[in-house]
Each structure stands twice: as C-alpha cells, then as structure tokens.
Design an enzyme around this catalytic site. Structure first.
Site, PDB file in Angstrom:
ATOM      1  NE  ARG A 183      -0.868  -0.280   5.019  1.00  6.81           N
ATOM      2  CZ  ARG A 183      -0.941   0.380   6.180  1.00  6.81           C
ATOM      3  NH1 ARG A 183      -1.801   1.334   6.107  1.00  6.81           N
ATOM      4  NH2 ARG A 183      -0.550  -0.186   7.113  1.00  6.81           N
ATOM      5  CB  SER A 231      -5.720   3.070   5.907  1.00  4.31           C
ATOM      6  OG  SER A 231      -6.217   3.429   6.984  1.00  4.31           O
ATOM      7  CD  GLU A 253     -17.370   1.877   1.503  1.00  2.00           C
ATOM      8  OE1 GLU A 253     -18.823   2.022   1.312  1.00  2.00           O
ATOM      9  OE2 GLU A 253     -16.846   2.209   2.348  1.00  2.00           O
ATOM     10  CG  PHE A 309     -15.299  -2.069   3.080  1.00  2.00           C
ATOM     11  CD1 PHE A 309     -16.132  -2.672   3.781  1.00  2.00           C
ATOM     12  CD2 PHE A 309     -14.096  -1.519   3.788  1.00  2.00           C
ATOM     13  CE1 PHE A 309     -15.902  -2.787   5.278  1.00  2.00           C
ATOM     14  CE2 PHE A 309     -13.958  -1.236   5.185  1.00  2.00           C
ATOM     15  CZ  PHE A 309     -15.036  -2.385   5.747  1.00  2.00           C
ATOM     16  CG  HIS A 325      -5.921  -2.310   4.931  1.00  2.00           C
ATOM     17  ND1 HIS A 325      -5.506  -1.137   4.166  1.00  2.00           N
ATOM     18  CD2 HIS A 325      -5.718  -1.959   6.349  1.00  2.00           C
ATOM     19  CE1 HIS A 325      -4.991  -0.256   4.950  1.00  2.00           C
ATOM     20  NE2 HIS A 325      -5.213  -0.793   6.034  1.00  2.00           N
ATOM     21  CG  ASP A 366      -9.057  -3.170  11.859  1.00  2.00           C
ATOM     22  OD1 ASP A 366      -9.084  -2.719  12.926  1.00  2.00           O
ATOM     23  OD2 ASP A 366      -9.008  -2.510  11.014  1.00  2.00           O
ATOM     24  NE  ARG A 401      -2.880  -2.417   9.513  1.00  2.00           N
ATOM     25  CZ  ARG A 401      -2.666  -2.899  10.676  1.00  2.00           C
ATOM     26  NH1 ARG A 401      -2.595  -4.168  11.001  1.00  2.00           N
ATOM     27  NH2 ARG A 401      -2.378  -2.280  11.598  1.00  2.00           N
TER      28      ARG A 401
END
Lengths: 312, 274
Positions: A8, A35, A56, A81, A107, A115, A165
């Site tokens: 990322r 993020s 989204e 998402f 992620h 998470d 991530r």
C-alpha cells in the site's frame, strides 16, 4: 536484513509519481486515504483527488463517470469494501461498459490483522475474477506494485489491484520487468512448482529453500496477474515438474488456486494442492499469528509440496 | 416560459413521433417498459431537440452535453430520441431486444451510439453523471450533464450517496430530472416505499430544486435555463408526470410498467397518437 515495504505504501508513492506525468490520473477514496495511502497523491494533487466519504458504491459509480469522460480514475478503499460493498457498481458501471477504472484495494486478506474478520477479505479475488473483462493483479512487493500501478494506468480497461497492509520483504530488483498476464520465474526447479501471489511469494521462496535442503528442487512462479492468467507458464511447469502447489492469502475457492486448477484440469492435469484460507472467515490477531493459525506459512507450503509430489 | 409557436409545434411533433416509436418497438419486441418511457417522453424530447448540444455525425464529440438515463429500463424513449435525432437509423428501432441488436433491453454504451452510460441496475446513473460533471469541471469544459431518475429508483441508497456528493462538489453543471409519476412496479410509491416529500428531501441534500409539469415544454425548458443560471450547486427538477402518458389505457396504470402492448393494443395506441 532485507528491506521491507508495504504494497500500500508503494502504491501511494507510485500514484503520486504517476500523477506528475499523467494529468488524466484522478484518485478517489472512501474516507480511508491515510490507510490506503492515496493521501500521498491527494496532498500533491488536491484538485484531482476526490474523497467520496464512507460511500463505496458511489465512489465506484463516480469513477465510472470520470472514466467515461476520459479520465483514468484509481479508486481505493479496503478490499472487502471495494469488492463486496460495491460489487454491483463494479459489475454494472465498470466491467460491463469496460470503463477505464482502476480499483486499487488495500488491506486484503488476513494480514489486516487485529481488525478481524469483518475487514479481512477472503473472497475478493474470486469476485473480481468472475467478472468478464476484469484484469486482476496481486503484486508481491513494493517494486512490483509500482510497476503494476504504471502498467494498470497504461492499460485501457478495468483493473483490480490487490494490495496489503503489512510491510513485506522486497523481492525484486530494479531490473525487474512486469508485464500484465506474465508470470515471473523466481526460481528454477524440476520436482514441483510453487505458484504464489502477493504476500505468499515470500513464503514460497522460503519453502523452496527448505525443500532444497531436503534435496527437492522446487520451481517458484510469481503469478501476480491472476486474470488473464499465464497459461503458458502453468502448462510448462506442469509438464516439466509434474506437480504443483498454489499459495495465496485468500480462500482456496475461486482465487489463484482455483484459477490454476481450472487451467491445468483442461490443459495438462497434474496433482495440485492449494495452500490458502480453507473456506472460513478469519479473526482478530497479529498477522503472524493469523498466517500460522490459518495455514499460510512456508511450512504449510512444504507439506503441500510433498503431498503433491507423492501423487505424481 | 412561452415558447415560440413553431418551437412548441416542432417539439410536440417530435414527442408524438417518439411516443409512436415507443409503442411500435415494444409491440415488436414483445417485452419492455412502456409506462416509464412514455412518462419522460416530453423531457427527453426537450433535451434532445431543444436543450442539448449534440452532433449526430459525431456522437462522441468532446464538447457535447451528456445525457444519462439512470432509470435504464425506459431506454425505448432514449433509442427513439437518438434515432429521430439522426444518430442511428429509425429502421433499427425494430431490432430492440432481439439477438445481435445494438439496442439492448437496458442501455449499453458499448453497443449503442449516443448512449453515454450503461444503466439498468437502478441507482447507479447519478453517480456516473456526477463523474462526468466532475471531469467537465477538471477539464474546464462547458458541457452540461443531464440525468433522469425514477421516483421508484430513488429507493436505492446509492442515489442519496450521490446526492450528497453532487452538492458537496458543487456540481452546477449537472441537472437531474426526477420522473415523479407516482408508480413503481409493485404499486404506488406511497404504498411500496414512501419517498415523499421529494422536493424537500433534495433541498435538504443541498440541491437547487424546481418543480414542474413534466409534460409542459415551456416549463421543462424554463427549468433547464434556471438550472444553467444556478451556480455552486446541482439542480433537481422534480417533474410531475403521468406514467403511460399519451396512451389512454396505459395512463396511471401500474400494470403498464413492464408489459409490452399486443398488436391490437399497439394499433389502438398508435391511433390515439396519430
């Protein structure tokens, strides 16, 4: 110690770099830009950066409209998402009209970590791969991410880029050439082939080293483009090594393992074992603990390689 | 707004021709959506024959105004308008919904010249229109983007995400029409999922809202002109319409949402639209 960089992070930098030379690049995010690292682009090109808020579906639909008007939009959020929440928009507003939208989702997989399962995409490759006209790329490291971002921008049509991530070791040197649809041969071998993507490429190389210590010569292929998949490299590997293992940070259903099995079942059937998440959701935990618990380590690849070779 | 008599006559003639095409093509196809096509026939006619910059010889002309039919099932009206505008042959309308046709059951921008966005899965066209409007602003182009939403379609949550975004980004080059005919597939919008009060909702989302008779060319064109003068926010034109408008036995009948007329029904409808 090997240099480590999260894909990322490499994405954020590559995007800003691309923005300097290509004025058509625009970037959308859904309130996760710090993020996903699109904030790097946003800080440099505020006029070409659109924060769409926590929406989204609308982000993907807006990206489609921007592409219809000639822009090259990169839309980013977490993989779960981008592909789940906005699936119908990706299907009907992006893939069906073949619009030039790049969905760069971060992620992905279990390595989101703490998470937990709501944020860990185990099915995104399967969802994106089933869409007609979608190109699916899972870069293995920072170097490949940068090149994949450039290739995605140069390619005309929908692309799904799957990013992670955690920091991952840099595998490729500056001389690495990335081409959409081409596997990279990382290590030659004749006894078994390990086909890996994303985070699991590092584990595949470690597994090959362990196998070498036991006298097994494992070939390692980095299959960063999952669609269109490199059929030629797979058939060659099947013919020359006679057994395969796939390794991915994704459900064993519908991802890299599924794609490889589909191709080889038709073109050159050989024993294949799939290392991946075994049709289950994840949970909270450190990335390392999760990978161990869900069977995504070099040791799991070694074991699968032995099983595949035994079936030859 | 008082239109010049000849403009009004031209638009009325075009709208009648478009309505006749809708009836004929649906009867020929044997399926499709007449009610919501007829309800927006006057709006679409006004856009294509009075309002929008379009070059029939160059459907992809960069400076053109864009039209997105978010309620994609009403595509017979769009196809009829594009054909009448000379973007493809009128004769081709007969191929609607048939194998190998460029005229799909829901709009396909890859197949049909002049179609700006593939739609059909409801709720997505406004976001696409927003994207086009954003691109127009980035490129400092003066083209405008028009979009038509259904009053049932706005049940979709994504519409309200897009409504927020259009206001947030001040898309004053975007004009939306809401086809307020009061009916959706399963019944009246009040019974199925009450979305009223409509003008208040759009105003609360930050839009400039105008309410008109969606079958009055003077009101349609005056509203579009007001939208052009409005700076800093998008305009929603809530158009009071009659589902099935122009065909007596289809008007305000929910059953004509998604059923094609038989040959006899088509003949009767065409006689009324003569």
């Amino acid at each position: 110690m090997t240099e480590k960089i999260a894909t990322r992070d490499a994405y954020g930098k590559a995007l800003a770099e691309l923005g300097r030379t290509n004025p058509d690049i625009v970037v959308l995010d859904a309130d996760l830009s710090k993020s996903t690292k699109t904030a790097v682009f946003g800080a440099e090109f505020p006029g070409r950066f659109f924060n769409m808020g926590i929406a989204e579906a609308n982000m993907i639909g807006t990206a489609a409209g921007l592409a219809a008007a000639g822009k090259i939009p990169f839309a980013s959020t977490f993989a779960v998402f981008a592909t789940g929440r906005a699936f119908d928009q990706v299907r009907n507003s992006v893939c069906y009209p073949q619009l030039n939208v790049k969905i760069a989702a971060t992620h992905a997989g279990l390595t989101v970590g703490e998470d937990g399962a709501s944020h860990q995409s185990v099915e995104d490759i399967a969802l994106m791969r089933a869409l007609p006209g979608m190109t699916v790329i899972v870069p293995a490291d920072g170097v490949e991410t940068r090149l994949a971002v450039q290739a995605a921008a140069a390619y005309k049509g929908p692309v799904y880029l799957r990013l992670g991530r955690p920091k991952v070791p840099v595998i490729f040197g500056d001389d690495y050439r990335f081409e959409i649809g081409k596997a990279a041969l990382l290590q030659e071998g004749k006894d078994v082939t390990i086909v890996a993507c994303g985070y699991m490429v590092g584990e595949a190389l470690a597994a090959a080293e362990t196998l070498a210590g036991e006298g097994v010569e494992a070939r390692v292929l980095n299959m960063s483009t999952i669609k269109p998949i490199d059929t030629e490299a797979l058939v060659k590997a099947a013919r020359e090594t006679g057994a395969l293992v796939t390794a991915e940070e994704h459900n064993i259903i519908g991802g890299l393992g599924g794609a490889v099995a589909e191709v080889l079942a038709e073109e050159c059937p050989v024993p294949i074992y799939r290392v991946g998440i075994r049709d289950t959701f994840g949970e909270s935990g450190s990335p390392g603990d999760l990978l161990k618990k869900y069977g995504l380590t070099a040791a799991d690849i070694v074991e699968a390689a032995k099983k595949a070779m035994a079936k030859k | 707004m008082e239109l010049a008599a000849e403009t009004k006559a031209m638009l009325e003639d075009k709208a009648k021709r478009i309505r006749r095409h809708i009836v004929s093509m649906l009867a020929e196809a044997g399926s499709g959506h007449p009610g919501g096509s007829l309800s927006i026939a006057d709006i679409v006619t006004a856009l294509y024959f009075q309002v929008m910059k379009v070059d029939p010889a160059r459907p992809d002309w960069e400076e053109r105004d864009r039209f997105v039919l978010s309620k994609g099932h009403a595509c017979p009206v769009l196809y009829a308008a594009l054909a009448e505008r000379g973007i493809f042959p009128v004769e081709e309308l007969k191929t609607l919904r048939k194998i190998n046709s460029r005229l799909q059951g829901h709009p396909d921008m890859k197949k049909t010249p002049g179609v700006e966005m593939s739609t059909g899965s409801l709720g997505q066209g406004l976001a696409a229109a927003n994207g086009m409007a954003l691109a127009g602003k980035l490129d400092k182009k003066d083209y405008r983007v028009y979009v038509v939403l259904g009053d049932g379609e706005i049940n979709e949550g994504m519409i309200w995400e897009a409504a927020m975004a259009a206001a947030h980004y001040g898309l004053d080059n975007l004009t939306a029409f809401l086809d307020f005919n009061g009916l959706q597939i399963d019944g009246s919008i009040r019974e199925v999922m009450n979305s009223e009060p409509l003008p208040e909702k759009w105003a609360a989302f930050g839009w400039n809202v105008l309410t008109i008779d969606g079958h009055d060319f003077g009101e349609i064109i005056a509203a579009v002109e007001k939208a052009k003068e409005t700076k800093g926010r998008p305009t929603m034109i809530v158009a009071n319409t009659v589902k099935g408008k122009g065909v007596s036995f289809m008007e305000n009948q929910v059953g004509w949402h998604g059923n094609a007329p038989s040959k006899e029904q088509a003949e009767q409808a065409l006689a009324e639209l003569a």
